[in-house]
Design a protein around this motif. Sequence first.
Motif, PDB file in Angstrom:
ATOM      1  N   MET A   1       0.845  -1.186   0.000  1.00 34.07           N
ATOM      2  CA  MET A   1       0.000   0.000   0.000  1.00 34.07           C
ATOM      3  C   MET A   1       0.886   1.244   0.000  1.00 34.07           C
ATOM      4  SD  MET A   1      -2.478   1.255   3.029  1.00 34.07           S
ATOM      5  CE  MET A   1      -3.141   2.882   2.967  1.00 34.07           C
ATOM      6  N   PRO A   2       0.625   2.176  -0.880  1.00 33.52           N
ATOM      7  CA  PRO A   2       1.410   3.419  -0.864  1.00 33.52           C
ATOM      8  C   PRO A   2       1.018   4.306   0.316  1.00 33.52           C
ATOM      9  CG  PRO A   2      -0.300   3.532  -2.536  1.00 33.52           C
ATOM     10  CD  PRO A   2      -0.338   2.138  -1.984  1.00 33.52           C
ATOM     11  N   ILE A   3       1.904   5.207   0.646  1.00 30.71           N
ATOM     12  CA  ILE A   3       1.650   6.209   1.675  1.00 30.71           C
ATOM     13  C   ILE A   3       0.888   7.341   0.995  1.00 30.71           C
ATOM     14  CG2 ILE A   3       2.738   7.816   3.282  1.00 30.71           C
ATOM     15  CD1 ILE A   3       3.223   4.822   3.912  1.00 30.71           C
ATOM     16  N   VAL A   4      -0.226   7.778   1.578  1.00 27.87           N
ATOM     17  CA  VAL A   4      -1.040   8.831   0.987  1.00 27.87           C
ATOM     18  C   VAL A   4      -1.116  10.007   1.950  1.00 27.87           C
ATOM     19  CG1 VAL A   4      -3.288   9.438   0.010  1.00 27.87           C
ATOM     20  CG2 VAL A   4      -2.390   7.126  -0.276  1.00 27.87           C
ATOM     21  N   LYS A   5      -0.818  11.197   1.430  1.00 25.64           N
ATOM     22  CA  LYS A   5      -0.779  12.416   2.234  1.00 25.64           C
ATOM     23  C   LYS A   5      -2.082  13.200   2.093  1.00 25.64           C
ATOM     24  CE  LYS A   5       1.966  16.644   2.678  1.00 25.64           C
ATOM     25  NZ  LYS A   5       3.137  17.363   2.125  1.00 25.64           N
ATOM     26  N   HIS A   6      -2.606  13.650   3.237  1.00 23.20           N
ATOM     27  CA  HIS A   6      -3.791  14.502   3.283  1.00 23.20           C
ATOM     28  C   HIS A   6      -3.431  15.753   4.084  1.00 23.20           C
ATOM     29  CE1 HIS A   6      -6.596  11.220   2.130  1.00 23.20           C
ATOM     30  NE2 HIS A   6      -5.763  10.463   2.798  1.00 23.20           N
ATOM     31  N   PRO A   7      -4.110  16.871   3.837  1.00 22.30           N
ATOM     32  CA  PRO A   7      -3.956  17.991   4.771  1.00 22.30           C
ATOM     33  C   PRO A   7      -4.390  17.498   6.157  1.00 22.30           C
ATOM     34  CG  PRO A   7      -5.122  18.686   2.792  1.00 22.30           C
ATOM     35  CD  PRO A   7      -5.000  17.184   2.732  1.00 22.30           C
ATOM     36  N   TYR A   8      -3.760  17.983   7.203  1.00 17.08           N
ATOM     37  CA  TYR A   8      -4.084  17.495   8.549  1.00 17.08           C
ATOM     38  C   TYR A   8      -5.562  17.722   8.856  1.00 17.08           C
ATOM     39  CZ  TYR A   8      -4.588  17.043  13.526  1.00 17.08           C
ATOM     40  OH  TYR A   8      -5.038  16.662  14.774  1.00 17.08           O
ATOM     41  N   ASP A   9      -6.186  16.681   9.369  1.00 11.54           N
ATOM     42  CA  ASP A   9      -7.572  16.732   9.813  1.00 11.54           C
ATOM     43  C   ASP A   9      -7.687  15.781  10.992  1.00 11.54           C
ATOM     44  OD1 ASP A   9     -10.315  16.535  10.250  1.00 11.54           O
ATOM     45  OD2 ASP A   9     -10.803  16.188   8.149  1.00 11.54           O
ATOM     46  N   ALA A  10      -7.949  16.329  12.171  1.00 11.99           N
ATOM     47  CA  ALA A  10      -8.044  15.514  13.386  1.00 11.99           C
ATOM     48  C   ALA A  10      -9.085  14.405  13.254  1.00 11.99           C
ATOM     49  CB  ALA A  10      -8.375  16.403  14.588  1.00 11.99           C
ATOM     50  N   MET A  11     -10.136  14.639  12.482  1.00  9.33           N
ATOM     51  CA  MET A  11     -11.204  13.645  12.346  1.00  9.33           C
ATOM     52  C   MET A  11     -10.772  12.408  11.552  1.00  9.33           C
ATOM     53  SD  MET A  11     -13.356  14.968  14.284  1.00  9.33           S
ATOM     54  CE  MET A  11     -14.730  13.864  14.053  1.00  9.33           C
ATOM     55  N   LEU A  12      -9.647  12.473  10.860  1.00 15.56           N
ATOM     56  CA  LEU A  12      -9.134  11.291  10.165  1.00 15.56           C
ATOM     57  C   LEU A  12      -8.485  10.304  11.134  1.00 15.56           C
ATOM     58  CD1 LEU A  12      -7.431  12.910   7.030  1.00 15.56           C
ATOM     59  CD2 LEU A  12      -9.666  11.773   7.149  1.00 15.56           C
ATOM     60  N   HIS A  13      -8.202  10.762  12.345  1.00 15.42           N
ATOM     61  CA  HIS A  13      -7.468   9.966  13.323  1.00 15.42           C
ATOM     62  C   HIS A  13      -8.413   9.380  14.365  1.00 15.42           C
ATOM     63  CE1 HIS A  13      -3.642  11.421  11.714  1.00 15.42           C
ATOM     64  NE2 HIS A  13      -4.350  12.511  11.446  1.00 15.42           N
ATOM     65  N   ARG A  14      -8.110   8.183  14.807  1.00 17.02           N
ATOM     66  CA  ARG A  14      -8.936   7.473  15.777  1.00 17.02           C
ATOM     67  C   ARG A  14      -9.034   8.267  17.085  1.00 17.02           C
ATOM     68  NH1 ARG A  14      -6.294   2.367  16.563  1.00 17.02           N
ATOM     69  NH2 ARG A  14      -5.526   3.273  18.470  1.00 17.02           N
ATOM     70  N   GLU A  15     -10.217   8.268  17.669  1.00 17.85           N
ATOM     71  CA  GLU A  15     -10.471   8.974  18.921  1.00 17.85           C
ATOM     72  C   GLU A  15      -9.481   8.556  20.012  1.00 17.85           C
ATOM     73  OE1 GLU A  15     -14.127   9.510  22.058  1.00 17.85           O
ATOM     74  OE2 GLU A  15     -14.591   9.045  19.971  1.00 17.85           O
ATOM     75  N   GLY A  16      -8.959   9.554  20.746  1.00 20.11           N
ATOM     76  CA  GLY A  16      -8.048   9.297  21.849  1.00 20.11           C
ATOM     77  C   GLY A  16      -6.588   9.169  21.456  1.00 20.11           C
ATOM     78  N   THR A  17      -6.278   9.276  20.161  1.00 18.58           N
ATOM     79  CA  THR A  17      -4.893   9.137  19.712  1.00 18.58           C
ATOM     80  C   THR A  17      -4.201  10.497  19.675  1.00 18.58           C
ATOM     81  OG1 THR A  17      -5.512   9.356  17.394  1.00 18.58           O
ATOM     82  CG2 THR A  17      -5.453   7.111  18.294  1.00 18.58           C
TER      83      THR A  17
END
Length: 82
Positions: A1-17
């Motif tokens: 799987m390639p690494i894919v870059k997105h603009p930072y968005d906290a909602m993309l990350h699992r809660e509590g991380t």
Amino acid sequence: MPIVKHPYDAMLHREGTVGRLGGCSWHGPKSCPEQPTSSYETPNGMMAACPRAEHQIEDLYGASAALARGAVHGQSESGPNT
């Protein structure tokens, strides 16, 4: 799987991380006071990256760290610093 870059968005990350809480997952909260500027989809889940981490990730993964044009497809965050 390639690494894919997105603009930072906290909602993309699992809660509590670290990434969800606005910290740099790549370096960890104790090692990095910088705010993340990008979110990366990796084989290990989502990683939040500060500007310094962005350079390290792109040096490590090269062209495979491409900027995403679409949405995240069901990736979840994992690992100790995410």
